[in-house]
Design a protein around this motif. Structure first.
Motif, PDB file in Angstrom:
ATOM      1  N   UNK A 182       0.831  -1.196   0.000  1.00  0.00           N
ATOM      2  CA  UNK A 182       0.000   0.000   0.000  1.00  0.00           C
ATOM      3  C   UNK A 182       0.873   1.257   0.000  1.00  0.00           C
ATOM      4  N   UNK A 183       0.292   2.337  -0.484  1.00  0.00           N
ATOM      5  CA  UNK A 183       0.988   3.620  -0.523  1.00  0.00           C
ATOM      6  C   UNK A 183       1.303   4.096   0.906  1.00  0.00           C
ATOM      7  N   UNK A 184       2.386   4.884   1.063  1.00  0.00           N
ATOM      8  CA  UNK A 184       3.278   5.412   0.032  1.00  0.00           C
ATOM      9  C   UNK A 184       4.378   4.417  -0.334  1.00  0.00           C
ATOM     10  N   UNK A 185       4.700   4.353  -1.602  1.00  0.00           N
ATOM     11  CA  UNK A 185       5.743   3.452  -2.074  1.00  0.00           C
ATOM     12  C   UNK A 185       6.675   4.193  -3.034  1.00  0.00           C
ATOM     13  N   UNK A 186       7.804   3.555  -3.310  1.00  0.00           N
ATOM     14  CA  UNK A 186       8.713   3.994  -4.379  1.00  0.00           C
ATOM     15  C   UNK A 186       8.718   2.878  -5.414  1.00  0.00           C
ATOM     16  N   UNK A 187       8.431   3.209  -6.665  1.00  0.00           N
ATOM     17  CA  UNK A 187       8.370   2.207  -7.727  1.00  0.00           C
ATOM     18  C   UNK A 187       9.416   2.536  -8.785  1.00  0.00           C
ATOM     19  N   UNK A 188      10.292   1.553  -9.027  1.00  0.00           N
ATOM     20  CA  UNK A 188      11.342   1.717 -10.033  1.00  0.00           C
ATOM     21  C   UNK A 188      11.150   0.660 -11.112  1.00  0.00           C
ATOM     22  N   UNK A 189      11.484   1.000 -12.334  1.00  0.00           N
ATOM     23  CA  UNK A 189      11.370   0.020 -13.410  1.00  0.00           C
ATOM     24  C   UNK A 189      12.622   0.021 -14.264  1.00  0.00           C
ATOM     25  N   UNK A 190      12.930  -1.154 -14.818  1.00  0.00           N
ATOM     26  CA  UNK A 190      14.068  -1.318 -15.720  1.00  0.00           C
ATOM     27  C   UNK A 190      13.558  -1.834 -17.054  1.00  0.00           C
ATOM     28  N   UNK A 191      14.133  -1.334 -18.130  1.00  0.00           N
ATOM     29  CA  UNK A 191      13.762  -1.775 -19.478  1.00  0.00           C
ATOM     30  C   UNK A 191      15.015  -2.262 -20.205  1.00  0.00           C
ATOM     31  N   UNK A 192      14.812  -3.034 -21.273  1.00  0.00           N
ATOM     32  CA  UNK A 192      15.948  -3.474 -22.076  1.00  0.00           C
ATOM     33  C   UNK A 192      16.262  -2.419 -23.138  1.00  0.00           C
ATOM     34  N   UNK A 193      17.191  -2.725 -24.029  1.00  0.00           N
ATOM     35  CA  UNK A 193      17.616  -1.755 -25.048  1.00  0.00           C
ATOM     36  C   UNK A 193      16.491  -1.360 -25.991  1.00  0.00           C
ATOM     37  N   UNK A 194      15.485  -2.234 -26.117  1.00  0.00           N
ATOM     38  CA  UNK A 194      14.360  -1.946 -27.000  1.00  0.00           C
ATOM     39  C   UNK A 194      13.218  -1.233 -26.273  1.00  0.00           C
ATOM     40  N   UNK A 195      13.411  -0.924 -25.001  1.00  0.00           N
ATOM     41  CA  UNK A 195      12.386  -0.234 -24.220  1.00  0.00           C
ATOM     42  C   UNK A 195      11.359  -1.141 -23.594  1.00  0.00           C
TER      43      UNK A 195
END
Length: 241
Positions: free
Chosen positions: A53-66
Motif C-alpha cells: 500500500x501507498x506510500x511506495x517507491x516504484x522503479x522500473x528497468x527496461x531493455x535496449x528496446x524499451x
C-alpha cells in the motif's frame, strides 16, 4: 491506474520472504502508489496474491528496446503499510518480467460513495410515481432526462410550470451535490431551461451535503422508503404558529 498483464516472477522480502513462481499475472499500479499482484480465479477469496500500500517507491528497468524487464516496489523510508512514522525494516517486491502481454494506463473517476443499486432504483421508481414527495405540486415529465454528461434521474415541473431537475440517492453526500450541480450547468445552457432548479432527494442526506446544497441553491428532501411503499403512514409534524 496502470494495468500490466505479464508473465513474471514475484519475490517479496520484508517481514518474511516469499516467491510467486513464473506465471501470467495482472500487475495493478494505482495513482497513489499502491501496488497489487493478481491471478485469475480464487473463488470467494477476492484478494491480491501480494500487495504493497501507498506510500511506495516504484522503479522500473527496461531493455535496449524499451521493453519492461523489471519492477521494484519499496516502502518509503520509515513507513510500513501506509502508516507514516512507524519505523520498520524495508519491504520490497521484486518483479522479474519475462514477457509483457498488455500495458495500459486508464484515468479512473475519483472515489464515490458506494450505493446499494437495488434500493436506489426502487426509490427512483416510487418517486417517479409520486413526485410530490420531492416538492409540493411537482409532476413528472420524464425519467432519465438526458444531458451530454449523463442523465438526471427525473425532470419535473412545479405548480408554476418551472423546470425542476431531481437527483435521487440512497445516501446523499457532497459528491451527489456536485453531480447535480454539473447536470444543472448543462441543462441551463438551453435558454428554455435557464431557470431550472435542482432537488436532491435521498433517504439520508449528510450534513455537509445539506450545507453545500444550500450554498448552490439546491433543495434537499429526505424521503422514507417505508412510507413510499405504503408500509406505514407518514409521521405528523406540528409547527408552532
Amino acid at each position: 491506474m496502470r494495468l500490466i498483464v505479464a508473465r513474471c516472477e514475484v519475490s517479496y522480502a520484508g517481514r518474511l520472504s516469499t516467491v510467486l513462481p513464473e506465471a501470467v499475472r495482472l500487475l495493478m499500479i494505482k495513482a497513489d502508489g499502491t501496488f497489487m499482484v493478481w491471478a485469475d480465479g480464487g473463488g470467494s477469496n477476492v484478494k491480491p496474491l501480494n500487495w504493497m500500500v501507498a506510500p511506495t517507491v516504484i522503479e522500473q528497468e527496461t531493455d535496449d528496446d524499451g521493453a519492461l524487464r523489471r519492477l521494484v516496489v519499496r516502502t518509503r523510508q520509515g513507513t510500513r503499510g501506509g502508516q507514516a512514522g512507524k519505523r520498520s525494516q524495508e519491504e520490497r517486491l521484486d518483479i522479474a518480467v519475462v514477457e509483457v502481454l498488455s500495458d495500459a494506463e486508464h484515468e479512473l473517476d475519483v472515489l464515490a460513495t458506494l450505493e446499494k443499486a437495488g434500493v436506489e432504483r426502487e426509490l427512483q421508481e416510487l418517486l417517479a410515481d409520486a413526485p410530490q414527495w420531492c416538492g409540493e405540486g411537482l409532476r413528472l415529465v420524464r425519467r432519465e432526462w438526458p444531458t451530454d454528461i449523463g442523465p438526471v434521474d427525473m425532470m419535473c415541473r412545479d405548480g408554476e410550470d418551472e423546470w425542476i431537475a431531481v437527483e435521487i440517492k440512497r445516501t446523499a453526500t457532497i459528491d451527489a451535490v456536485e453531480q447535480l450541480t454539473r447536470y444543472l450547468e448543462r441543462i441551463r445552457l438551453d435558454p428554455a431551461f435557464g431557470s431550472c432548479r435542482g432537488v436532491l432527494a435521498a433517504q439520508v442526506i449528510k450534513p455537509q451535503a445539506r450545507v453545500l446544497a444550500g450554498a448552490r441553491g439546491i433543495d434537499c428532501v429526505e424521503v422514507d422508503l417505508e412510507v413510499l411503499r405504503g408500509e406505514r403512514e407518514p409521521e405528523l409534524k406540528l409547527f408552532a404558529a
